[in-house]
Design a protein around this motif. Structure first.
Motif, PDB file in Angstrom:
ATOM      1  N   ARG A 296      -0.977   8.041  60.686  1.00 43.70           N
ATOM      2  CA  ARG A 296      -1.746   6.970  60.878  1.00 43.70           C
ATOM      3  C   ARG A 296      -1.911   6.366  59.531  1.00 43.70           C
ATOM      4  O   ARG A 296      -0.757   6.068  58.665  1.00 43.70           O
ATOM      5  CB  ARG A 296      -3.281   6.932  61.411  1.00 43.70           C
ATOM      6  CG  ARG A 296      -3.544   8.228  63.056  1.00 43.70           C
ATOM      7  CD  ARG A 296      -5.366   8.366  63.072  1.00 43.70           C
ATOM      8  NE  ARG A 296      -4.196   8.302  64.976  1.00 43.70           N
ATOM      9  CZ  ARG A 296      -4.748   9.184  65.706  1.00 43.70           C
ATOM     10  NH1 ARG A 296      -4.889  10.482  64.492  1.00 43.70           N
ATOM     11  NH2 ARG A 296      -4.419   9.684  66.802  1.00 43.70           N
ATOM     12  N   THR A 297      -3.210   5.729  59.484  1.00 48.95           N
ATOM     13  CA  THR A 297      -3.447   5.370  57.850  1.00 48.95           C
ATOM     14  C   THR A 297      -3.483   5.745  56.598  1.00 48.95           C
ATOM     15  O   THR A 297      -3.331   4.830  55.428  1.00 48.95           O
ATOM     16  CB  THR A 297      -5.147   4.388  57.524  1.00 48.95           C
ATOM     17  OG1 THR A 297      -6.211   5.980  57.913  1.00 48.95           O
ATOM     18  CG2 THR A 297      -5.286   3.756  58.822  1.00 48.95           C
ATOM     19  N   ALA A 298      -2.647   6.922  56.696  1.00 45.06           N
ATOM     20  CA  ALA A 298      -2.048   7.830  55.600  1.00 45.06           C
ATOM     21  C   ALA A 298      -0.721   6.440  55.530  1.00 45.06           C
ATOM     22  O   ALA A 298      -0.502   6.648  53.730  1.00 45.06           O
ATOM     23  CB  ALA A 298      -1.348   9.097  55.783  1.00 45.06           C
ATOM     24  N   ALA A 299       0.036   6.270  56.193  1.00 41.29           N
ATOM     25  CA  ALA A 299       0.355   5.153  55.753  1.00 41.29           C
ATOM     26  C   ALA A 299       1.112   4.052  54.702  1.00 41.29           C
ATOM     27  O   ALA A 299       1.415   3.599  54.089  1.00 41.29           O
ATOM     28  CB  ALA A 299       1.153   4.237  57.248  1.00 41.29           C
ATOM     29  N   PHE A 300      -0.798   3.888  54.708  1.00 44.12           N
ATOM     30  CA  PHE A 300      -1.296   2.975  52.860  1.00 44.12           C
ATOM     31  C   PHE A 300      -1.389   3.463  52.014  1.00 44.12           C
ATOM     32  O   PHE A 300      -1.930   2.563  51.033  1.00 44.12           O
ATOM     33  CB  PHE A 300      -1.685   1.997  53.739  1.00 44.12           C
ATOM     34  CG  PHE A 300      -1.332   0.673  54.394  1.00 44.12           C
ATOM     35  CD1 PHE A 300      -0.369  -0.043  54.777  1.00 44.12           C
ATOM     36  CD2 PHE A 300      -1.334   1.138  56.084  1.00 44.12           C
ATOM     37  CE1 PHE A 300       0.288  -0.670  55.459  1.00 44.12           C
ATOM     38  CE2 PHE A 300      -1.017   0.868  57.476  1.00 44.12           C
ATOM     39  CZ  PHE A 300      -0.458  -0.344  56.393  1.00 44.12           C
ATOM     40  N   GLN A 301      -1.026   4.403  51.772  1.00 44.90           N
ATOM     41  CA  GLN A 301      -1.402   5.241  50.377  1.00 44.90           C
ATOM     42  C   GLN A 301      -0.869   4.431  49.231  1.00 44.90           C
ATOM     43  O   GLN A 301      -2.079   4.651  48.117  1.00 44.90           O
ATOM     44  CB  GLN A 301      -1.133   6.668  50.959  1.00 44.90           C
ATOM     45  CG  GLN A 301      -1.736   7.291  48.920  1.00 44.90           C
ATOM     46  CD  GLN A 301      -1.897   8.482  49.195  1.00 44.90           C
ATOM     47  OE1 GLN A 301      -1.861   9.512  48.781  1.00 44.90           O
ATOM     48  NE2 GLN A 301      -0.380   9.782  49.630  1.00 44.90           N
ATOM     49  N   ALA A 302       0.398   4.385  49.328  1.00 41.58           N
ATOM     50  CA  ALA A 302       1.183   3.597  48.331  1.00 41.58           C
ATOM     51  C   ALA A 302       0.017   2.163  48.024  1.00 41.58           C
ATOM     52  O   ALA A 302      -0.453   2.170  46.837  1.00 41.58           O
ATOM     53  CB  ALA A 302       2.666   3.856  48.146  1.00 41.58           C
ATOM     54  N   LEU A 303      -0.354   1.986  49.077  1.00 41.83           N
ATOM     55  CA  LEU A 303      -1.177   0.554  48.252  1.00 41.83           C
ATOM     56  C   LEU A 303      -2.303   0.475  48.166  1.00 41.83           C
ATOM     57  O   LEU A 303      -2.635  -0.062  47.464  1.00 41.83           O
ATOM     58  CB  LEU A 303      -0.504  -0.420  49.743  1.00 41.83           C
ATOM     59  CG  LEU A 303      -1.651  -1.749  50.228  1.00 41.83           C
ATOM     60  CD1 LEU A 303      -0.847  -2.798  48.828  1.00 41.83           C
ATOM     61  CD2 LEU A 303      -1.423  -3.009  51.451  1.00 41.83           C
ATOM     62  N   ALA A 304      -3.200   1.527  48.857  1.00 39.09           N
ATOM     63  CA  ALA A 304      -4.143   1.764  48.426  1.00 39.09           C
ATOM     64  C   ALA A 304      -4.329   2.765  47.475  1.00 39.09           C
ATOM     65  O   ALA A 304      -5.415   1.850  45.911  1.00 39.09           O
ATOM     66  CB  ALA A 304      -5.133   2.578  49.257  1.00 39.09           C
ATOM     67  N   GLN A 305      -3.123   3.453  46.275  1.00 40.21           N
ATOM     68  CA  GLN A 305      -3.585   4.058  44.703  1.00 40.21           C
ATOM     69  C   GLN A 305      -2.909   2.954  43.955  1.00 40.21           C
ATOM     70  O   GLN A 305      -3.905   2.631  43.142  1.00 40.21           O
ATOM     71  CB  GLN A 305      -2.717   4.846  45.071  1.00 40.21           C
ATOM     72  CG  GLN A 305      -2.711   5.698  43.547  1.00 40.21           C
ATOM     73  CD  GLN A 305      -2.282   6.447  43.203  1.00 40.21           C
ATOM     74  OE1 GLN A 305      -2.217   7.423  44.201  1.00 40.21           O
ATOM     75  NE2 GLN A 305      -0.866   7.005  42.137  1.00 40.21           N
ATOM     76  N   THR A 306      -2.238   1.815  44.427  1.00 42.18           N
ATOM     77  CA  THR A 306      -1.938   0.847  43.162  1.00 42.18           C
ATOM     78  C   THR A 306      -3.564  -0.484  43.539  1.00 42.18           C
ATOM     79  O   THR A 306      -3.508  -0.588  42.540  1.00 42.18           O
ATOM     80  CB  THR A 306      -0.793  -0.144  44.047  1.00 42.18           C
ATOM     81  OG1 THR A 306       0.399   0.226  44.655  1.00 42.18           O
ATOM     82  CG2 THR A 306      -0.098  -0.982  42.672  1.00 42.18           C
ATOM     83  N   ALA A 307      -4.284  -0.377  44.109  1.00 46.72           N
ATOM     84  CA  ALA A 307      -4.983  -1.245  44.190  1.00 46.72           C
ATOM     85  C   ALA A 307      -6.033  -0.893  43.272  1.00 46.72           C
ATOM     86  O   ALA A 307      -7.038  -0.999  43.053  1.00 46.72           O
ATOM     87  CB  ALA A 307      -5.825  -1.572  45.732  1.00 46.72           C
ATOM     88  N   LEU A 308      -6.299   0.931  43.775  1.00 43.87           N
ATOM     89  CA  LEU A 308      -7.308   1.611  43.217  1.00 43.87           C
ATOM     90  C   LEU A 308      -6.508   1.680  41.555  1.00 43.87           C
ATOM     91  O   LEU A 308      -7.926   1.403  40.550  1.00 43.87           O
ATOM     92  CB  LEU A 308      -7.082   2.956  43.724  1.00 43.87           C
ATOM     93  CG  LEU A 308      -7.819   3.717  42.664  1.00 43.87           C
ATOM     94  CD1 LEU A 308      -9.720   3.686  42.855  1.00 43.87           C
ATOM     95  CD2 LEU A 308      -8.098   5.406  43.521  1.00 43.87           C
TER      96      LEU A 308
END
Length: 411
Positions: A296-308
């Motif tokens: 599921r939402t793990a697909a956006f880990q790289a985006l979430a980490q880049t924002a973090l």
């Protein structure tokens, strides 16, 4: 007939345009978005963390499996649930305590997780986890290590010395096995990198081999192949970019790798994050392609980490990332379709869809979904949460707004 077709086509286009405009008008405030993110992450992670703290994870966690499941379920699913859950909640739990509703949720989870972590490596506890046999623990030990790297002061340093020693022993015990010749190399590399970060003896060969192969498997424009052949899936986000960047950060800090290697890996992740932001449709959906979409939402880990990490490009506003991810999360988690009657995740993408689960997928595997919530590690007064709502790229594109032209990059 041609006239009818043209009229129908015009109606369809107009309806789509109206629907997309309606999406834009339903924007919420950053404070509302954050409250929703926090409650949702708490909802997902609570059953795992709470039961582990009480020594009842093995007793109470469902053990649903996908078709043709082939792993030794009892030996692997619980460590999957632990590692994947805490790798996603770690940045959030690293925030300081406060008296808000969110702060109370964080404190509760952190307190219970520290107790649960001790239970997980205590051989006398009912929830003692298996690191010593099977290949799968190579994967999920890395997610445990990733959590420690993401929140050392909140999750590693408070552990008692006996528990720390036990984790070190379990991580070193993984060296008796090897895994798949693909993104799995990063799992061994990251676990060894964590040992290096805390001053323990580590295996430099496993670390260097994982980095060298990732360099060889880079195919351009931010994409790595997953092994010798390219796979069109989300493993660049589930594993490759976040783990490679964080492993290289450890090595640079310990003077074991050049700064240029880290800088290059980070640039590639930032570029990949642009792709992830663009695949969020105006309606807040994204393509269900490739293996492991049950994450599921793990697909956006790289985006979430880049924002973090506050590394989004200037032309990708923080508020548009917040808006796009929030819409995706509402679509997935507003209802009960992804949870059973006791609050555990069920096999599927957006609902109970066991037929799409891979042959290595069980209930514990699903908790990688928390990785999409990494940006909760930014405090509530950060501009990611305080900026006015902004439309994400596809929403702008489908409503006729100006959109930056996309073109490949080379690094």
């Amino acid at each position: 007939m041609k006239l009818i077709f043209k009229i129908s086509l015009i109606v369809m286009v107009c309806c789509t345009f109206t629907s997309v405009n309606a999406q834009n008008k339903k924007a919420t405030t950053g404070q509302q978005d954050r409250a929703f993110w926090a409650k949702t992450l708490y909802r997902i992670s609570y059953p795992v963390i709470h039961n582990l703290a009480n020594g009842t994870l093995k007793q109470n966690m469902p053990k649903e499996i996908g078709p043709q499941y082939y792993l030794n379920l009892e030996k692997v699913t619980y460590l999957e649930a632990l590692g994947r859950t805490i790798a996603g909640v770690a940045p959030w739990l690293a925030l300081p305590d406060d008296n808000t509703e969110e702060g109370k949720m964080r404190k509760q989870l952190r307190t219970e997780l520290l107790k649960g972590l001790a239970n997980s490596v205590d051989p006398s506890n009912p929830d003692y986890m298996n690191y010593r046999t099977e290949q799968q623990p190579i994967v999920d030990a890395a997610y445990v290590a990733h959590a420690f790297l993401r929140a050392p002061k909140a999750l590693w340093e408070p552990l008692d010395e006996t528990t720390k020693k036990r984790f070190v022993e379990e991580f070193k015990a993984l060296r008796t096995r090897t895994g798949a010749y693909n993104n799995w190399l990063l799992f061994s590399g990251l676990t060894e990198g964590f040992l290096l970060s805390i001053g323990e003896q580590y295996d430099p060969a496993r670390v260097q081999f994982s980095i060298n192969k990732m360099k060889e498997w880079y195919v351009g424009d931010s994409w790595y192949s997953d092994g010798a052949l390219f796979s069109m899936d989300y493993y660049n986000s589930y594993v490759i970019h976040p783990m490679l960047v964080d492993l290289l950060k450890v090595l640079v800090d310990k003077k074991k790798a050049p700064q240029a290697d880290y800088d290059q890996a980070l640039k590639r992740m930032v570029r990949y994050a642009e792709f992830l932001e663009r695949v969020i449709s105006p309606e807040g959906t994204y393509p269900a392609y490739g293996r492991s979409i049950t994450y599921r939402t793990a697909a956006f880990q790289a985006l979430a980490q880049t924002a973090l990490m506050e590394k989004l490009p200037d032309y990708v506003l923080q508020a548009q990332v917040r808006g796009g991810l929030t819409k995706v999360m509402h679509n997935m988690y507003d209802g009960n379709q992804n949870f059973d009657d006791k609050g555990w995740l069920v096999l599927g993408f957006n609902g109970h869809q066991p037929m799409i689960a891979d042959q290595y997928t069980s209930t514990g595997s699903l908790y990688m979904a928390t990785l999409g919530f990494l940006t909760l590690g930014l405090p509530a007064d950060h501009k990611f949460w305080t900026d006015a709502p902004a439309p994400w790229t596809s929403l702008k594109a489908w409503t006729g707004e100006a959109v930056k032209k996309d073109y490949k990059v080379e690094y």
